[in-house]
Design a protein around this motif. Structure first.
Motif, PDB file in Angstrom:
ATOM      1  N   UNK A   1       5.729   4.024   1.898  1.00 31.47           N
ATOM      2  CA  UNK A   1       6.437   5.263   2.183  1.00 31.47           C
ATOM      3  C   UNK A   1       6.942   5.302   3.616  1.00 31.47           C
ATOM      4  N   UNK A   2       6.260   4.635   4.514  1.00 30.83           N
ATOM      5  CA  UNK A   2       6.705   4.629   5.905  1.00 30.83           C
ATOM      6  C   UNK A   2       7.853   3.663   6.130  1.00 30.83           C
ATOM      7  N   UNK A   3       7.804   2.513   5.488  1.00 33.59           N
ATOM      8  CA  UNK A   3       8.829   1.500   5.736  1.00 33.59           C
ATOM      9  C   UNK A   3      10.120   1.765   4.984  1.00 33.59           C
ATOM     10  N   UNK A   4      10.060   2.417   3.816  1.00 31.35           N
ATOM     11  CA  UNK A   4      11.249   2.612   2.989  1.00 31.35           C
ATOM     12  C   UNK A   4      12.353   3.378   3.710  1.00 31.35           C
ATOM     13  N   UNK A   5      12.092   4.579   4.264  1.00 30.97           N
ATOM     14  CA  UNK A   5      13.181   5.284   4.954  1.00 30.97           C
ATOM     15  C   UNK A   5      13.677   4.547   6.188  1.00 30.97           C
ATOM     16  N   UNK A   6      12.799   3.791   6.839  1.00 25.74           N
ATOM     17  CA  UNK A   6      13.208   3.019   8.011  1.00 25.74           C
ATOM     18  C   UNK A   6      14.200   1.930   7.607  1.00 25.74           C
ATOM     19  N   UNK A   7      13.903   1.251   6.501  1.00 23.37           N
ATOM     20  CA  UNK A   7      14.800   0.213   6.005  1.00 23.37           C
ATOM     21  C   UNK A   7      16.176   0.796   5.680  1.00 23.37           C
TER      22      UNK A   7
ATOM     23  N   UNK B   1       0.799  -1.202   0.000  1.00 21.82           N
ATOM     24  CA  UNK B   1       0.000   0.000   0.000  1.00 21.82           C
ATOM     25  C   UNK B   1       0.837   1.260   0.000  1.00 21.82           C
ATOM     26  N   UNK B   2       0.181   2.369  -0.267  1.00 21.34           N
ATOM     27  CA  UNK B   2       0.888   3.640  -0.401  1.00 21.34           C
ATOM     28  C   UNK B   2       1.523   4.072   0.910  1.00 21.34           C
ATOM     29  N   UNK B   3       0.741   4.112   1.979  1.00 22.58           N
ATOM     30  CA  UNK B   3       1.263   4.579   3.257  1.00 22.58           C
ATOM     31  C   UNK B   3       2.311   3.629   3.809  1.00 22.58           C
ATOM     32  N   UNK B   4       2.059   2.319   3.697  1.00 21.96           N
ATOM     33  CA  UNK B   4       3.006   1.342   4.228  1.00 21.96           C
ATOM     34  C   UNK B   4       4.350   1.433   3.558  1.00 21.96           C
TER      35      UNK B   4
ATOM     36  N   UNK C   1      11.057   4.120  -2.528  1.00 20.52           N
ATOM     37  CA  UNK C   1       9.733   3.714  -2.063  1.00 20.52           C
ATOM     38  C   UNK C   1       8.597   4.430  -2.749  1.00 20.52           C
ATOM     39  N   UNK C   2       8.854   5.603  -3.335  1.00 17.14           N
ATOM     40  CA  UNK C   2       7.788   6.382  -3.973  1.00 17.14           C
ATOM     41  C   UNK C   2       7.132   5.637  -5.140  1.00 17.14           C
ATOM     42  N   UNK C   3       7.905   5.092  -6.099  1.00 14.45           N
ATOM     43  CA  UNK C   3       7.230   4.363  -7.190  1.00 14.45           C
ATOM     44  C   UNK C   3       6.481   3.131  -6.713  1.00 14.45           C
ATOM     45  N   UNK C   4       7.023   2.443  -5.706  1.00 14.55           N
ATOM     46  CA  UNK C   4       6.315   1.278  -5.176  1.00 14.55           C
ATOM     47  C   UNK C   4       5.000   1.695  -4.540  1.00 14.55           C
ATOM     48  N   UNK C   5       5.001   2.844  -3.863  1.00 13.11           N
ATOM     49  CA  UNK C   5       3.781   3.303  -3.200  1.00 13.11           C
ATOM     50  C   UNK C   5       2.755   3.823  -4.204  1.00 13.11           C
ATOM     51  N   UNK C   6       3.198   4.566  -5.203  1.00 13.51           N
ATOM     52  CA  UNK C   6       2.262   5.213  -6.131  1.00 13.51           C
ATOM     53  C   UNK C   6       1.784   4.287  -7.237  1.00 13.51           C
ATOM     54  N   UNK C   7       2.691   3.452  -7.740  1.00 12.12           N
ATOM     55  CA  UNK C   7       2.314   2.594  -8.865  1.00 12.12           C
ATOM     56  C   UNK C   7       1.704   1.273  -8.429  1.00 12.12           C
ATOM     57  N   UNK C   8       2.038   0.836  -7.221  1.00 10.35           N
ATOM     58  CA  UNK C   8       1.564  -0.484  -6.820  1.00 10.35           C
ATOM     59  C   UNK C   8       0.584  -0.433  -5.657  1.00 10.35           C
TER      60      UNK C   8
END
Length: 269
Positions: A69-75, A64-67, A225-232
């Motif tokens: 974007x939230x997890x990417x910088x943490x990783x 999902x979009x929020x998940x 994480x942005x393309x994963x959140x927006x496109x998927x």
């Protein structure tokens, strides 16, 4: 070939960092620490680091979009923490012994990074989890017994409890960061430390270098994480395509890294 293409794409950014680094005076401790910060930032943009984090972002179970974007910088940040931790351990040894990392050891550690990237790519493409595999073996000896009675009939059976809750693969990022910190450019960074005759200043240099790599990788992983959140976010197919692309690129980089080191005779000499 893949590594050369990625290096060519990243060359303008790398040249910009090198220009800044060359203009920093290192005659004073403040200049040395500033150099460590800039070098740490540049270090986070290396192709194998970006490939590793992109694979972890792609395989993150927080969809999902929020998940995403939230997890990417943490990783990315956790990768930097693991990277810095291993550099602290290796750097302390280098500072105390006033020596440099041997080339043969650096080459073998770099080869290990290639192996790690290949494994990471396979798990990203297939969705297979090494952690779940070993947990499944361990849980075979952790069965729960239940007894049911129906009149004169007694049924005794065992079963396992699943522990597959969604998570952001933080442990994987930490391990990958630790391995990266012991190899490659991280090891090359340690060649600077023998020239620093103060252990506190040397450790401060590693800390600043680590802060730069943490900030840089958090930023890189956020962009990934942005393309994963927006496109998927609402498309399973798009998410799978992005995951496969990230996995294939990571596999190519890992295989290319292993081939270059092995072909150079740095492993089997």
């Amino acid at each position: 070939m893949v590594l050369e293409m990625l290096d060519a794409l990243a060359k303008p950014l790398s040249d910009a960092f090198q220009l800044v680094e060359s203009s920093i005076p290192v005659t004073a401790p403040a200049g040395i620490l500033l150099l460590g910060l800039v070098t740490g930032l540049r270090h986070s943009f290396e192709p194998d680091h970006i490939a590793a984090v992109s694979a972890m972002v792609a395989s993150s179970e927080k969809g999902g979009k929020k998940g995403g974007l939230r997890s990417a910088p943490i990783l990315g940040a956790i990768w930097g923490v693991g990277h810095t931790a291993s550099l602290f351990a290796a750097g302390l040894v280098v500072l105390l012994l006033a020596t440099a990392v041997p080339e043969w050891l650096s080459a073998r550690l770099e080869f290990g990074v290639g192996v790690m990237l290949a494994i990471l790519a396979v798990t990203t493409i297939t969705g297979w989890s090494v952690g779940r595999f070993f947990w499944g073996i361990i849980s075979l000896n952790a069965r729960h017994r239940h007894i049911h009675s129906h009149g004169q009939l007694v049924h005794d059976h065992n079963h396992n409890h699943a522990h597959d809750g969604g998570h952001a693969h933080a442990h994987k990022s930490l391990i990958v960061g630790i391995v990266h910190g012991l190899a490659g450019s991280g090891a090359l960074m340690l060649f600077v430390l023998p020239a620093i005759h103060s252990v506190p200043l040397g450790l401060a240099y590693i800390g600043i270098f680590g802060a730069g790599s943490i900030a840089g990788m958090a930023g890189v992983s956020t962009l990934l994480g942005i393309p994963f959140a927006r496109l998927s976010g609402n498309s399973v197919k798009a998410r799978l395509v992005l995951r496969y692309v990230a996995g294939v690129i990571t596999l190519a980089i890992g295989a290319g890294l292993m081939y270059e080191i092995a072909a150079g005779g740095q492993i089997f000499q």
